[in-house]
Design an enzyme around this catalytic site. Structure first.
Site, PDB file in Angstrom:
ATOM      1  N   ASP A 167       0.829  -1.219   0.000  1.00 29.44           N
ATOM      2  CA  ASP A 167       0.000   0.000   0.000  1.00 29.44           C
ATOM      3  C   ASP A 167       0.857   1.260   0.000  1.00 29.44           C
ATOM      4  OD1 ASP A 167      -2.120  -1.722  -0.030  1.00 29.44           O
ATOM      5  OD2 ASP A 167      -3.188  -0.810   1.649  1.00 29.44           O
ATOM      6  N   ASP A 176      -2.368   5.230  -3.551  1.00 25.39           N
ATOM      7  CA  ASP A 176      -3.827   5.407  -3.381  1.00 25.39           C
ATOM      8  C   ASP A 176      -4.152   6.262  -2.161  1.00 25.39           C
ATOM      9  OD1 ASP A 176      -4.904   4.209  -5.622  1.00 25.39           O
ATOM     10  OD2 ASP A 176      -5.178   2.253  -4.678  1.00 25.39           O
ATOM     11  N   ASN A 216      -2.847  -4.759  -0.971  1.00 21.83           N
ATOM     12  CA  ASN A 216      -4.116  -4.867  -1.705  1.00 21.83           C
ATOM     13  C   ASN A 216      -4.369  -3.638  -2.578  1.00 21.83           C
ATOM     14  OD1 ASN A 216      -4.646  -3.462   0.883  1.00 21.83           O
ATOM     15  ND2 ASN A 216      -6.749  -3.377   0.150  1.00 21.83           N
ATOM     16  N   HIS A 226      -1.936  -2.949   6.664  1.00 18.65           N
ATOM     17  CA  HIS A 226      -3.315  -3.083   6.153  1.00 18.65           C
ATOM     18  C   HIS A 226      -4.398  -2.401   6.969  1.00 18.65           C
ATOM     19  CE1 HIS A 226      -6.213  -4.941   3.506  1.00 18.65           C
ATOM     20  NE2 HIS A 226      -6.557  -5.934   4.293  1.00 18.65           N
TER      21      HIS A 226
END
Length: 490
Positions: free
Chosen positions: A262, A265, A294, A418
């Site tokens: 990650d 984004d 993810n 996460h």
């Protein structure tokens, strides 16, 4: 909505009033973007009065904000069951479907609203927008089938790209990343300037070539007297990434790092983050590691800003090349055969071994179940056993699952990321499952600290450094995100 109150039996006047009071309190927390507290109070309101669609609808939007897409979906569906005319619930369910890449199911929700409210212009507009996305994705898929053999990295003609005289930024030396280049690049980015596309493309092509040779599970050796650092989610927060290096030193052969997925984004400096990280990967390939998260996936990048940011700062072709590169990122790392690090978590099956992870064919978008999916999406839970994921993908696993996995594979503990944590980290499962999250004040709203973990090779004892967010230029998070998604989440 009141007409549905007989659904689970009568509710006393006192409970109805108490539920409304709890909802109003929850709404205040929601406005302050304290979504966890809002969810707790909406849940209490539902316990008092389980027949009121708005409570589920409000809890659904709170879960959407926390990326708990599975819970958001369930709540929106319950709200619809209680009140078929509750338009917002359809929009929220559609947003959850879209966040999970299920665009056709989202379209069905919009279609239903346009049928029952044929004069609702807002519903019509949302249906048309979603329909455009569905058609665009179908078109992209059709093209990619036709071009199955086309490899974007191989089709880039770097020779045809000229460096204009007016370009004053850093340059590769003999086509290679150097320490001078990365140091200048980081300063250049702080001034909100853009790396030349020729160098950007070269970095991506070289990183892809390197990653293709790596296994899905990378083994890392750390000498007894050497330090090693693990960082969690960065999410496009470039100035906070720079702060990590200020606090802990730049990556080098004597100061190795692992960034645990990650990278992009939500934060609107994702391009700057990823090119900095990829530059260090090329500079110190055996001392700088990156796991796939993810959000290094097409559906997430399409919705949460990275694809829009790359297209805005460079080209759609480069966005496609990023997808190609991300497919080759390793899925997990094992430090000294004792600590396993992955972005999400453990598995829905008991018999998974490190060799099973090594054998995963990772060059693809993650499937909806199985080892690859769970490495990227799963979360720990305090209860024993397993449960369906709050996110709608992966699973939730308890302390017994962690203990069994560690014993089977001869490991001491696992590190994962996460999830936002108030302190930037959290120890769960008797300290055997550690979460580290490195994006402080996530999305400029969550107020959390960031953290990273340092350890030495001898005892691998985790030490935590926490820090607050630093100022950044006035570009809001989600500036490049799919505007349609933010419209649904109002």
């Amino acid at each position: 909505m009141a007409s549905n109150e007989e659904t689970t039996g009568p509710v006393s006047k006192e409970d109805i009033e108490a539920a409304e009071k709890l909802k109003n309190e929850a709404n205040e927390y929601f406005k302050k973007q304290n979504y966890n507290s809002a969810i707790e109070l909406y849940t209490k309101a539902i316990e008092k009065n389980p027949n009121h669609a708005v409570y589920y609808g409000n809890r659904s939007i709170s879960n959407l904000r926390l990326e708990n897409f599975g819970y958001a979906l369930g709540d929106a569906s319950k709200a619809i069951e209680l009140d078929r005319g509750y338009t917002k619930a359809y929009y929220r369910r559609a947003a959850a479907h879209m966040s999970l890449g299920k665009y056709k199911l989202a379209l069905k929700d919009f279609e239903y609203v346009t049928k029952v409210r044929p004069n609702d212009q807002d519903a019509k507009m949302k249906f048309n927008e979603c329909n455009k996305i569905v058609k665009k994705i179908a078109f992209e898929k059709a093209i990619s089938v036709d071009k199955k053999e086309v490899n974007i990295a191989d089709s880039i003609n770097l020779e045809s790209m000229t460096i204009e005289d007016e370009y004053e930024g850093p340059g590769l030396e003999d086509g290679k990343v150097t320490l001078k280049f990365v140091t200048e690049l980081m300063e250049f980015y702080k001034q909100q300037k853009k790396l030349h596309k020729k160098y950007a493309y070269k970095i991506l092509i070289d990183v892809k070539a390197y990653l293709q040779k790596q296994p899905s599970l990378v083994d890392i050796k750390v000498a007894d007297d050497k330090k090693f650092t693990v960082c969690g989610d960065i999410h496009g927060q470039y100035y906070d990434l720079m702060n990590i290096f200020a606090l802990n030193g730049l990556p080098s052969e004597t100061n190795p790092y692992l960034f645990n997925g990650d990278f992009v984004d939500r934060g609107s400096f994702s391009v700057e983050c990823i090119f900095t990280l990829f530059s260090f990967k090329l500079l110190f390939p055996n001392h700088f590691f990156m796991s796939r998260g993810n959000h290094e996936t097409l559906d997430m990048n399409r919705m949460y800003g990275f694809r829009g940011e790359v297209t805005s700062k460079y080209t759609a072709q480069m966005a496609d090349l990023f997808t190609e590169v991300y497919n080759w990122l390793p899925l997990a790392h094992c430090i000294n055969s004792r600590v396993l690090v992955m972005h999400g978590g453990l598995f829905s099956k008991d018999d998974i071994t490190l060799d099973d992870i090594r054998k995963v064919d990772r060059n693809k978008q993650p499937p909806e179940d199985g080892i690859m999916c769970e490495l990227l999406w799963s979360d720990p839970q305090p209860m024993m056993g397993r449960a369906p994921s709050k996110r709608g993908v992966g699973c939730q696993f308890g302390p017994d699952v962690t203990a069994n996995f560690l014993q089977r594979n001869g490991l001491d503990y696992v590190i994962r990321s996460h999830e936002v944590k108030n302190d930037g980290y959290e120890l769960a499962h008797d300290g055997k499952c550690i979460t580290v999250f490195s994006a402080p004040n996530y999305c400029d709203t969550m107020g959390n600290l960031g953290a990273f973990i340092t350890m030495n090779g001898k005892d691998l004892e985790p030490n935590f450094t926490t820090y607050e967010a630093v100022p950044h230029p006035d570009v809001k998070p989600m500036a490049y995100a799919n505007s349609f998604l933010s419209m649904l989440c109002q």
